[in-house]
Write an enzyme that holds these catalytic residues in place. Structure first.
Site, mmCIF file in Angstrom:
data_model
loop_
_atom_site.group_PDB
_atom_site.id
_atom_site.type_symbol
_atom_site.label_atom_id
_atom_site.label_comp_id
_atom_site.label_asym_id
_atom_site.label_seq_id
_atom_site.Cartn_x
_atom_site.Cartn_y
_atom_site.Cartn_z
ATOM 1 N N ASP A 181 24.810 43.817 39.484
ATOM 2 C CA ASP A 181 26.062 43.056 39.472
ATOM 3 C C ASP A 181 25.864 41.742 38.697
ATOM 4 O OD1 ASP A 181 28.706 42.472 40.114
ATOM 5 O OD2 ASP A 181 28.472 43.118 42.199
ATOM 6 N N ASP A 237 37.156 44.783 39.796
ATOM 7 C CA ASP A 237 37.161 45.723 40.911
ATOM 8 C C ASP A 237 38.534 46.395 41.054
ATOM 9 O OD1 ASP A 237 34.698 44.596 41.160
ATOM 10 O OD2 ASP A 237 34.955 43.963 43.246
HETATM 11 C C1 GLA Z 1 31.436 42.858 42.928
HETATM 12 C C2 GLA Z 1 31.375 44.231 42.256
HETATM 13 C C3 GLA Z 1 31.743 45.316 43.258
HETATM 14 C C4 GLA Z 1 30.853 45.239 44.475
HETATM 15 C C5 GLA Z 1 30.907 43.841 45.066
HETATM 16 C C6 GLA Z 1 29.907 43.660 46.182
HETATM 17 O O1 GLA Z 1 32.739 42.502 43.272
HETATM 18 O O2 GLA Z 1 32.217 44.279 41.133
HETATM 19 O O3 GLA Z 1 31.651 46.604 42.669
HETATM 20 O O4 GLA Z 1 29.535 45.559 44.111
HETATM 21 O O5 GLA Z 1 30.626 42.843 44.092
HETATM 22 O O6 GLA Z 1 29.887 42.340 46.638
#
Ligand code: GLA
Length: 439
Positions: A181, A237
């Protein structure tokens, strides 16, 4: 529900990302400190055998991820139950083989040597014991960290300063896949391309010589693509995570609008996809109600997301609890003929070939062999409509045989020119067309 505020789920992140990107350039941080290697800022990461990288996922990887179904409320018994459910439901046999831990598995603690330590309450048999259990079920297992010092879930939950050490640890524990990430990467102002190339190099040279799938999660920075991973996230997301994966319909956590957003963004870079390297539009929301739709359309929209992810040769990762999927959701996810479109060995990402600008779209994906296509008639709207696919627009000519991959029927007559079907609200008809290449 306790929403977790992530930059990736808020509009704040978008502006913050721009600011930080500028800051990253200005800061010109020493990668030696950040990555814990002898690499200095701007120095080229040693070349890698990309074929070795691609071999880890020659077709889009498939599995289940903790984030949208379980949030950070994960522990050994929860993960074992999800692994068991993948097997017992038939999802594993259909191809959903990787159980992927996301944020929440680790608090950020390390021992004196810098090695990651985990809670023995959360993981009584350790991370290696968990991997052993999952492997014993015939499954694979994935894990998660952040490129920076911090993670999306808080301080110190990243691998900066420990890149090779952490990757070696994951490999020694038996993990088969790793998602990196970028929340902490943003905060640290990392040079994105160098950073991810360094992770790539660490994965390919892990001390166990273990093949591992490499997923970049950096929300659409095109600069990341040249560093090459097995899949790179193309947008933010697709939903808003919660502490335990629960959600309140109507809260806006899961929306049809974001399914369309991530689809559209992901569709912009079809030539970036190919065997071993895929565009990643985020996880399947099959099983969640989607705000913005009548409940009666949930299953149709779920089938549409699944169909369009398959058309785009996207990784197929389930983002709901496998333990509680309804028969309708299971039927969607185990449609072998649609999965075969996603997994086609040619690795071609489908593209839009027609758009009536009122919600009716036609997409085409080239399949293995001469004169074969998957063709999707996608109704994005709440109004049922006829949608017509032109075979010449899909690159085909002559007499065409058609099979409907949702009804599992060969259409009675072979056809020429075009094919029209009525497509209900939010639904998608997926056809396999077999004819002659137009050129
Ligand atoms: C970010 C990523 C997600 C997930 C969250 C976890 O938002 O884009 O896919 O991994 O972190 O905290």
């Amino acid at each position: 529900m306790h929403p977790i505020t992530h930059p990736a789920t808020s509009s704040a992140r978008r502006s913050r990302r721009r600011t930080l990107t500028k800051a990253a350039t200005a800061a010109a941080l020493s990668l030696t400190a950040v990555l814990g290697t002898a690499t200095s800022a701007g120095a080229a990461v040693p070349p890698d055998d990309l074929n070795k990288l691609y071999a880890a996922s020659l077709t889009p990887y498939m599995g289940w991820n903790t984030w949208y179904g379980r949030g950070v409320a994960i522990n050994q018994s929860v993960i074992r139950a999800e692994a068991d459910a993948l097997v017992n439901s038939g999802l594993a046999a259909a191809g959903f083989k990787t159980v992927w831990l996301d944020d929440g598995w680790w608090s950020g603690s390390r021992d004196a040597s810098g090695k990651i330590t985990v809670s023995s309450t959360q993981w009584p048999t350790g991370m290696n014991g968990l991997a052993d259990y999952i492997h014993s079920k015939g499954l694979k297992v994935g894990i998660y960290t952040d490129a920076g010092y911090n993670g999306c879930g808080g301080a110190n939950k990243g691998s900066a300063g420990h890149v090779q050490q952490d990757i070696n640890t994951f490999a020694a524990w038996g993990y088969d896949a790793v998602k990196i990430d970028h929340c902490g990467g943003n905060i640290t102002g990392l040079n994105d391309a160098d950073t991810y190339a360094t992770y790539r190099h660490a994965i390919l040279n892990n001390s166990s010589a273990r093949p591992m799938v490499f997923n970049i999660c950096a929300w659409g920075y095109q600069a990341y693509q040249p560093v090459n991973s097995n899949a790179w996230r193309t947008d933010f997301d697709i939903a808003v995570g919660s502490s335990d994966g629960s959600y309140v319909p109507g809260s806006g956590a899961y929306t049809y609008a974001k399914v369309l957003r991530n689809l559209d963004t992901n569709s912009r870079t079809p030539t970036s996809a190919g065997p071993g390297h895929w565009n990643d539009p985020d996880y399947l929301l099959t099983g969640h109600n989607l705000d913005g739709l009548p409940t009666s359309s949930t299953d149709a929209a779920s089938r549409s997301q699944f169909s369009m992810w398959a058309m785009m040769a996207a990784p197929l990762i389930i983002g709901t609890r496998a333990t509680t999927l309804s028969p309708a959701s299971l039927a969607t996810l185990t449609n072998a003929e649609v999965i075969a479109v996603d997994q086609d060995a040619r690795g071609s990402q489908g593209v839009k070939i027609a758009d009536d600008l009122a919600g009716g779209q036609v997409w085409s994906k080239r399949l293995t062999g001469s004169g074969t296509r998957a063709i999707a008639l996608f109704n994005r709207s709440g109004t049922g409509r006829n949608i017509t696919a032109s075979f010449s627009a899909a690159g085909l000519r002559g007499t065409i045989g058609l099979r409907d991959l949702w009804t599992h029927t060969n259409l009675s007559s072979v056809t020429t020119g075009s094919y029209t079907a009525y497509v209900p609200p939010y639904a998608t008809v997926v056809l396999k067309a077999t004819g002659t290449e137009a050129s």
